[in-house]
Design an enzyme around this catalytic site. Structure first.
Site, mmCIF file in Angstrom:
data_model
loop_
_atom_site.group_PDB
_atom_site.id
_atom_site.type_symbol
_atom_site.label_atom_id
_atom_site.label_comp_id
_atom_site.label_asym_id
_atom_site.label_seq_id
_atom_site.Cartn_x
_atom_site.Cartn_y
_atom_site.Cartn_z
ATOM 1 N N GLU A 32 -7.150 1.983 -13.187
ATOM 2 C CA GLU A 32 -6.550 3.182 -12.577
ATOM 3 C C GLU A 32 -5.330 3.642 -13.377
ATOM 4 O OE1 GLU A 32 -7.969 2.630 -7.942
ATOM 5 O OE2 GLU A 32 -5.939 2.041 -8.451
ATOM 6 N N GLU A 58 -26.154 15.863 -2.974
ATOM 7 C CA GLU A 58 -27.533 16.076 -2.525
ATOM 8 C C GLU A 58 -28.508 15.183 -3.297
ATOM 9 O OE1 GLU A 58 -29.377 20.039 -3.569
ATOM 10 O OE2 GLU A 58 -27.397 20.391 -4.418
ATOM 11 N N CYS A 80 -1.361 1.766 -3.133
ATOM 12 C CA CYS A 80 -2.372 2.822 -2.945
ATOM 13 C C CYS A 80 -1.791 4.228 -2.868
ATOM 14 C CB CYS A 80 -3.155 2.582 -1.660
ATOM 15 S SG CYS A 80 -3.475 0.867 -1.283
ATOM 16 N N HIS A 132 -26.733 21.914 -0.031
ATOM 17 C CA HIS A 132 -26.859 22.545 -1.347
ATOM 18 C C HIS A 132 -25.856 23.677 -1.514
ATOM 19 C CE1 HIS A 132 -28.954 23.628 -4.988
ATOM 20 N NE2 HIS A 132 -28.950 24.886 -4.596
ATOM 21 N N LYS A 144 0.181 5.437 -6.027
ATOM 22 C CA LYS A 144 -0.844 5.472 -7.093
ATOM 23 C C LYS A 144 -1.681 6.746 -6.987
ATOM 24 C CE LYS A 144 -4.693 4.413 -6.247
ATOM 25 N NZ LYS A 144 -5.217 3.082 -6.029
ATOM 26 N N TYR A 182 -9.050 -3.178 -10.869
ATOM 27 C CA TYR A 182 -8.699 -1.891 -10.246
ATOM 28 C C TYR A 182 -7.417 -1.315 -10.871
ATOM 29 C CZ TYR A 182 -11.522 -2.619 -5.893
ATOM 30 O OH TYR A 182 -12.504 -2.784 -4.958
ATOM 31 N N CYS A 191 0.827 -1.220 0.000
ATOM 32 C CA CYS A 191 0.000 0.000 0.000
ATOM 33 C C CYS A 191 0.855 1.262 0.000
ATOM 34 C CB CYS A 191 -0.925 -0.017 1.217
ATOM 35 S SG CYS A 191 -1.799 1.541 1.444
HETATM 36 P P1 NDP Z 1 -8.271 -7.478 -10.044
HETATM 37 O O1 NDP Z 1 -8.632 -8.770 -9.418
HETATM 38 O O2 NDP Z 1 -9.044 -6.256 -9.683
HETATM 39 O O3 NDP Z 1 -8.308 -7.597 -11.614
HETATM 40 C C1 NDP Z 1 -7.574 -8.576 -12.291
HETATM 41 C C2 NDP Z 1 -7.929 -8.462 -13.749
HETATM 42 O O4 NDP Z 1 -7.099 -9.329 -14.501
HETATM 43 C C3 NDP Z 1 -9.372 -8.882 -14.009
HETATM 44 O O5 NDP Z 1 -9.916 -7.990 -14.943
HETATM 45 C C4 NDP Z 1 -9.213 -10.287 -14.586
HETATM 46 O O6 NDP Z 1 -10.222 -10.622 -15.493
HETATM 47 C C5 NDP Z 1 -7.900 -10.157 -15.325
HETATM 48 N N1 NDP Z 1 -7.194 -11.406 -15.487
HETATM 49 C C6 NDP Z 1 -6.783 -12.265 -14.520
HETATM 50 N N2 NDP Z 1 -6.121 -13.303 -15.056
HETATM 51 C C7 NDP Z 1 -6.095 -13.097 -16.390
HETATM 52 C C8 NDP Z 1 -5.559 -13.811 -17.487
HETATM 53 N N3 NDP Z 1 -4.922 -14.949 -17.301
HETATM 54 N N4 NDP Z 1 -5.722 -13.307 -18.725
HETATM 55 C C9 NDP Z 1 -6.381 -12.159 -18.928
HETATM 56 N N5 NDP Z 1 -6.922 -11.432 -17.918
HETATM 57 C C10 NDP Z 1 -6.780 -11.896 -16.677
HETATM 58 O O7 NDP Z 1 -6.710 -7.318 -9.745
HETATM 59 P P2 NDP Z 1 -5.715 -6.111 -9.892
HETATM 60 O O8 NDP Z 1 -4.428 -6.716 -10.314
HETATM 61 O O9 NDP Z 1 -6.293 -5.009 -10.718
HETATM 62 O O10 NDP Z 1 -5.612 -5.602 -8.401
HETATM 63 C C11 NDP Z 1 -5.289 -6.518 -7.346
HETATM 64 C C12 NDP Z 1 -6.076 -6.194 -6.112
HETATM 65 O O11 NDP Z 1 -5.552 -5.021 -5.515
HETATM 66 C C13 NDP Z 1 -7.538 -5.892 -6.391
HETATM 67 O O12 NDP Z 1 -8.328 -7.036 -6.270
HETATM 68 C C14 NDP Z 1 -7.901 -4.881 -5.364
HETATM 69 O O13 NDP Z 1 -8.545 -5.522 -4.308
HETATM 70 C C15 NDP Z 1 -6.585 -4.275 -4.927
HETATM 71 N N6 NDP Z 1 -6.509 -2.882 -5.380
HETATM 72 C C16 NDP Z 1 -7.344 -1.962 -4.835
HETATM 73 C C17 NDP Z 1 -7.325 -0.659 -5.240
HETATM 74 C C18 NDP Z 1 -8.260 0.326 -4.631
HETATM 75 O O14 NDP Z 1 -8.784 0.049 -3.569
HETATM 76 N N7 NDP Z 1 -8.529 1.455 -5.258
HETATM 77 C C19 NDP Z 1 -6.404 -0.205 -6.261
HETATM 78 C C20 NDP Z 1 -5.578 -1.255 -6.806
HETATM 79 C C21 NDP Z 1 -5.639 -2.537 -6.362
HETATM 80 P P3 NDP Z 1 -11.655 -11.176 -15.003
HETATM 81 O O15 NDP Z 1 -12.419 -9.986 -14.553
HETATM 82 O O16 NDP Z 1 -12.217 -11.764 -16.248
HETATM 83 O O17 NDP Z 1 -11.392 -12.182 -13.949
#
Ligand code: NDP
Length: 463
Positions: A184, A444, A48, A439, A51, A180, A43
């Site tokens: 982002e 709101e 986080c 307001h 980022k 995410y 983080c």
């Molecule tokens: P996520 O789980 O959010 O997303 C992973 C993405 O990768 C999904 O779209 C998934 O597709 C895709 N994917 C996974 N495996 C493959 C593959 N083999 N081929 C193609 N696509 C694939 O993970 P992130 O890496 O974005 O982030 C990790 C974690 O970190 C998040 O789960 C979140 O909890 C946390 N995070 C939180 C943030 C915040 O609070 N603002 C910011 C950044 C991270 P599909 O949807 O089809 O499974």
């Protein structure tokens, strides 16, 4: 003479580990914590916090554009990537020190070392080549970006870790993933002037979020100039003679970019941790398996945060750490409560959300009311920015309880924190209606949507 060197040894100095170590030490327990890289964990060091600093940096071009409508003439602007990196690194260094000092000030001991389990009560501190013993051990080693080793040419790609330290800002980038991190970073790079393409395997970005948020964010990103290719995957990555990269897609298209970033989820950090030696069981993706109290199958060993692959969010790891301390050191067995976790995606515009999506509510409740408004937030008007905001409440018709609240628009993350209280407290739509509006604000709308936009019965929209 104490039986063990420590009451608690924590492996991993991220959000969860540091919180548990600091609070347990402040209770007078003999605590040590080991971190192999930098205190603060994902983080603070490569997640986080940096980022969000990047998000702020990437928003300036739109602010400059909008300024004209408010009467400002903004001189020629330019962006210096090394300045952003250096300033970000300074801030991260400051926070890192605060994290480590917090444990020390509470009376805990900190080690800059990898630590591995030797048995259920013994830990090897590798940098000092010595073992110590502890009555309780907490594993909080987090996770790491999935390198997608099955993809030919994956070693040519960057992961989110690298995005924080690129020597130069690329002119073009292709990002794989629809979660995410992919979303982002697509907005960050685009905002900084990088030609950006997002490649996602699913039908619509941000699976598991309310569909309205997903489609409206998708459309807005496209209107800003981000290319989004859904139902598409990489087949291989190759390096060109000029040093740029080719991303070969499954539909035959080849995307050329300076950098390719993989944001395909995260993997728990359990490799070579001595789990077998201590007898700690892992699950399907090598996550540490824990019970409702974050306890592993070995009774004195606990685990919190991303290494357990429950909900991968910093505040969840911290909450799990606090529950662990209550359970083990305060004599108050406490289960982490992971119901109604509010969350934000720092896309542009932002998403703030808590509770059930329309679809999930439709599947769970017999009848659901949807209150929904889209409008141009006031701040966009003079700047002639066409971007719209979405405000949506999902209500269980029988109980009147607001079971989901979803926002897309400026400061949606901030709003989600407050909405999280209302939804967690199971307030009803009538409570929202009885609340005086503030307001003029965008929020709101949350208390002035008096009639349902439409209803769902048995999951089907009935008008
Ligand atoms: P996520 O789980 O959010 O997303 C992973 C993405 O990768 C999904 O779209 C998934 O597709 C895709 N994917 C996974 N495996 C493959 C593959 N083999 N081929 C193609 N696509 C694939 O993970 P992130 O890496 O974005 O982030 C990790 C974690 O970190 C998040 O789960 C979140 O909890 C946390 N995070 C939180 C943030 C915040 O609070 N603002 C910011 C950044 C991270 P599909 O949807 O089809 O499974």
């Amino acid at each position: 003479m104490a039986r063990y060197d420590y009451d608690l040894f924590v492996i991993g100095g991220g959000s969860g580990g540091v919180r548990a170590a600091r609070v347990a030490a402040s209770l007078g327990k003999r605590v040590a914590i080991a971190e192999e890289y930098r205190f603060g964990g994902t983080c603070v060091i490569r997640g986080c916090v940096p980022k969000k600093l990047f998000v702020y940096a990437s928003q300036f071009p739109e602010h400059f554009e909008d300024a004209a409508g408010y009467g400002w003439t903004v001189g020629e602007s330019s962006f210096d990537w090394p300045t952003l990196i250096a300033n970000k690194d300074r801030e991260i260094g400051r926070l890192e020190a605060i994290y480590e000092m917090g444990v020390q000030k509470a009376g805990g001991e900190t080690f800059h070392s990898r630590a591995v389990l030797v048995d259920a009560h013994t830990v090897l501190i590798e940098a000092e080549n010595r073992t110590v013993t502890a009555e309780h051990i907490l594993i909080a080693t987090g996770g790491r970006a999935n390198p997608h080793a099955a993809l030919p040419g994956h070693e040519l790609c960057i992961l989110s870790d690298h995005a924080f330290h690129l020597d130069t800002l690329p002119k073009s980038i292709v990002i794989a993933g629809g979660g995410y991190i992919a979303v982002e970073f697509a907005n960050i790079f685009h905002g900084l002037g990088v030609e950006t393409t997002l490649v996602y395997r699913g039908k619509e970005i941000l699976g598991r979020f309310d569909m309205d948020l997903r489609t409206m964010l998708h459309d807005t990103m496209v209107s800003k100039g981000i290319r989004i290719l859904c139902q598409t995957i990489f087949e291989k990555i190759e390096k060109r003679a000029d040093g740029r990269l080719d991303a070969h897609l499954n539909d035959g298209e080849v995307l050329v970019a300076d950098q390719i970033m993989l944001a395909l989820g995260r993997t728990p950090n359990t490799e070579n941790l001595g789990l077998e030696a201590a007898g700690v069981a892992v699950g399907k993706i090598d996550e540490i398996v824990v019970d409702d109290y974050s306890r592993t199958n070995v009774s004195n060993i606990y685990a919190v945060g991303d290494v357990t692959n429950r909900v991968q969010l910093t505040p969840v790891a911290i909450h799990e750490a606090m529950c662990f301390v209550d359970t083990v050191f305060r004599g108050k067995p406490t289960k982490p409560d992971l119901d109604c976790v509010a969350t934000a995606v720092f896309s542009q515009p932002e998403i703030g959300t808590v509770g059930l999506s329309e679809e999930d509510a439709g599947n769970r409740y017999d009848e659901v009311e949807i209150y929904r408004a889209t409008f141009r937030p006031m701040r966009n008007v003079l700047g002639n920015r066409q971007e719209k905001m979405l405000v949506k409440l999902v209500v269980d018709a029988a109980s009147r309880i607001v079971v989901g609240a979803h926002i897309l628009g400026p400061d949606a993350g901030e709003l989600a924190q407050l909405l999280g209280i209302a939804v967690k407290a199971k307030l009803t739509k009538d409570d929202f209606d009885a609340t005086m509006a503030v307001h003029p604000t965008a929020a709101e709308e949350l208390v002035t949507m008096y009639t349902p936009s439409y209803r769902l019965k048995g999951g089907e929209r009935i008008g």
